[in-house]
Design an enzyme around this catalytic site. Structure first.
Site, PDB file in Angstrom:
ATOM      1  N   CYS A  89       0.830  -1.189   0.000  1.00  0.00           N
ATOM      2  CA  CYS A  89       0.000   0.000   0.000  1.00  0.00           C
ATOM      3  C   CYS A  89       0.876   1.255   0.000  1.00  0.00           C
ATOM      4  CB  CYS A  89      -0.997  -0.026   1.167  1.00  0.00           C
ATOM      5  SG  CYS A  89      -2.361   1.141   0.955  1.00  0.00           S
ATOM      6  N   HIS A 199      -3.690  -4.883  -0.470  1.00  0.00           N
ATOM      7  CA  HIS A 199      -3.291  -5.502   0.794  1.00  0.00           C
ATOM      8  C   HIS A 199      -3.374  -7.027   0.688  1.00  0.00           C
ATOM      9  CE1 HIS A 199      -3.163  -1.933   3.459  1.00  0.00           C
ATOM     10  NE2 HIS A 199      -4.036  -1.445   2.593  1.00  0.00           N
ATOM     11  N   GLU A 201      -2.460  -9.133   2.838  1.00  0.00           N
ATOM     12  CA  GLU A 201      -2.835  -9.666   4.155  1.00  0.00           C
ATOM     13  C   GLU A 201      -4.338  -9.604   4.391  1.00  0.00           C
ATOM     14  OE1 GLU A 201      -2.368  -5.264   5.060  1.00  0.00           O
ATOM     15  OE2 GLU A 201      -1.612  -6.732   3.597  1.00  0.00           O
TER      16      GLU A 201
END
Length: 218
Positions: A89, A199, A201
């Protein structure tokens, strides 16, 4: 999707400089088999097998935090030695030459030339799931279907890829694109330096496989 586990546990440091979802990154990396530590310790970050640089918020604030944690030195020295770094990001955005937010220009790490600027779209921020267009031979997206979706949260992006010849110490870059109102850079693979605007994750199984792919290169 069946995940491919890394062959051995690799030591990864998540750089804790005050601007990133470090706990989410830690959990995601541990889930795919990495030995993870959250720290801003210079030597530990420098010597880990992999360094992950997260980032949320404003470009200028992230750059201040990075410099206070000597993150600019850590990233530069790791790359000079061919040691892997991954940005996520705003952690990707600061790798470029400069960011412009609300008319204010801030110098980035300048590992890649280019400018981070506002997204031009009907709905901003770009928040939610989107597909990407990965280049042929991508290692970052290996094993992932073309219609896989990834989670984005951002109002700024890089719209033009300006590195033509490239750093002679890095492999020729592979650039992945996405579209929200207009095309923008969604990910880059450039020798030991990889980064994603989205992202991983927060991107479910697809994000987990992507992180696994990165860990396999360490």
């Amino acid at each position: 999707m069946e995940l491919t586990a890394p062959s051995s546990r690799k030591k990864v440091v998540v750089l804790d400089y005050g601007f990133g979802n470090v706990r989410s990154a830690e959990r995601a990396l541990a889930h795919v088999g990495a030995d993870v530590e959250i720290t801003r310790d210079f030597d530990r970050a420098l010597n880990a097998e992999g360094l992950l640089v997260p980032g949320v918020g404003a470009f200028a604030a992230c750059m201040r935090g990075l410099k206070e944690a000597r993150g600019d030195w850590i990233v530069g020295r790791r790359l000079a030695g061919g040691r892997p770094v991954m940005g996520i990001c705003v952690g990707m955005q600061v790798l470029f030459g400069r960011g412009i937010e609300h008319g204010v220009e801030t110098e980035g790490l300048d590992e890649w030339p280019g400018t981070v600027g506002p997204l031009k779209a009907d709905i901003v921020p770009h928040m939610g799931w989107n597909t990407v267009e990965a280049p042929e031979g991508s290692r970052l997206f290996a094993g992932l279907p073309a219609d896989a979706r990834y989670y984005f949260v951002h109002s700024y992006a890089v719209h033009d890829w300006e590195l033509e010849i490239g750093n002679p110490h890095l492999a020729a870059p592979k650039v992945t694109w996405a579209t929200h109102g207009e095309p923008f850079v969604a990910a880059v693979e450039n020798g030991p330096l990889w980064a994603t605007q989205f992202h991983p994750e927060k991107s479910g199984d697809a994000g987990a496989q992507l992180l696994t792919n990165w860990i396999e290169t360490l």
